[in-house]
Design a protein around this motif. Structure first.
Motif, short mmCIF file in Angstrom:
data_model
loop_
_atom_site.label_atom_id
_atom_site.label_comp_id
_atom_site.label_asym_id
_atom_site.label_seq_id
_atom_site.Cartn_x
_atom_site.Cartn_y
_atom_site.Cartn_z
N SER A 107 4.44 -6.29 2.53
CA SER A 107 5.22 -7.57 2.46
C SER A 107 4.00 -8.79 2.35
CB SER A 107 5.47 -7.60 4.28
OG SER A 107 4.45 -7.66 5.08
N VAL A 108 2.91 -8.33 2.04
CA VAL A 108 1.91 -9.40 1.81
C VAL A 108 2.29 -10.10 0.38
CG1 VAL A 108 -0.38 -9.62 1.10
CG2 VAL A 108 0.17 -8.48 2.92
N GLU A 109 2.50 -11.33 0.38
CA GLU A 109 2.69 -11.99 -0.95
C GLU A 109 1.67 -12.08 -1.80
OE1 GLU A 109 5.01 -15.66 -1.06
OE2 GLU A 109 5.93 -15.09 0.85
N SER A 110 0.55 -12.41 -1.52
CA SER A 110 -0.66 -12.39 -2.20
C SER A 110 -1.87 -11.99 -1.64
CB SER A 110 -0.78 -13.69 -3.23
OG SER A 110 -1.82 -13.58 -3.97
N MET A 111 -2.95 -11.54 -2.00
CA MET A 111 -4.38 -11.02 -1.50
C MET A 111 -5.09 -11.20 -2.47
SD MET A 111 -5.57 -7.86 0.92
CE MET A 111 -4.57 -7.94 2.32
N HIS A 112 -6.17 -11.81 -2.53
CA HIS A 112 -7.24 -11.76 -3.75
C HIS A 112 -7.93 -10.30 -3.61
CE1 HIS A 112 -10.92 -12.82 -5.77
NE2 HIS A 112 -10.33 -14.26 -6.12
N TRP A 113 -8.32 -9.95 -4.83
CA TRP A 113 -8.87 -8.78 -5.09
C TRP A 113 -9.97 -8.48 -4.34
CZ3 TRP A 113 -8.41 -4.01 -6.51
CH2 TRP A 113 -9.32 -3.35 -7.17
N TRP A 114 -10.97 -9.30 -4.27
CA TRP A 114 -12.24 -9.44 -3.78
C TRP A 114 -11.92 -9.12 -1.98
CZ3 TRP A 114 -16.93 -12.14 -5.99
CH2 TRP A 114 -17.24 -11.98 -7.20
#
Length: 197
Positions: A107-114
């Motif tokens: 459900s996470v729309e976006s999360m930075h790779w780092w």
């Protein structure tokens, strides 16, 4: 901590698609033995930049690989036994994020790779992913009798999938083609017999 959102090449600022799922797709492309080096590089560039910029692509690729490794040098991880695969362990990662951080990755729309990697590195020793990793790297010499048998079975069940090189796959395909060619097939009336019959 401020995570990178762009790379700069020849005075041009190129915006990155920083979502962790994009980075995971990049690793799938990088590890695909059926993709040649040029296609692999172009695919990674396109995935992370949503474009093929008109700048020195070797510099671009160097910076993108540094981005994918979270700014770490290539040889920092050298010599360590591989105990995790981001694709093969996807379910363990999802379960571990849910148990440790109460984050539902679906459900996470976006999360930075780092940020994703920082959280992955910070998972507790009790989470399912790290318990699996511990089993994969355990030394069977430390176990005796039934405990050793159970641990050996667990290591086999939880082993990472073996990835074939392009050469290995070609050899297997060649063998399959030879084995399944019409000249080597049994006729419909033929049967295979065990033993001395």
């Amino acid at each position: 901590m401020e995570y990178p959102k762009y790379i700069e090449v020849d005075g041009q600022r190129l915006e990155l698609d920083t979502d962790y799922r994009t980075a995971l797709k990049c690793f799938e492309v990088i590890e695909d033995p059926d993709i040649d080096d040029v296609e692999r590089s172009l695919a990674v560039i396109y995935l992370l930049l949503n474009d093929i910029p008109k700048v020195d692509l070797n510099k671009v690729m160097e910076l993108l690989l540094k981005y994918l490794s979270c700014g770490k040098a290539k040889d920092e991880a050298a010599g360590t036994q591989k105990d995790m695969d981001l694709k093969a362990d996807e379910n363990y990662i999802i379960a571990s994020f849910a148990s440790d951080y109460k984050i539902d990755l679906s459900s996470v729309e976006s999360m930075h790779w780092w940020h994703f990697i920082t959280l992955l590195d910070g998972l507790s020793g009790d989470c399912v992913l790290n318990r699996v990793r511990e089993i994969r790297t355990c030394d069977l010499k430390d176990y005796k009798g039934k405990a050793r048998e159970r641990m050996a079975k667990a290591k086999t069940q939880l082993a990472l999938p073996v990835k074939m090189t392009a050469e290995d796959q070609k050899a297997l395909d060649k063998f399959d083609a030879l084995f399944l060619s019409s000249e080597n097939r049994l006729d419909d009336g033929d049967t295979l017999l065990d033993g001395g019959e």
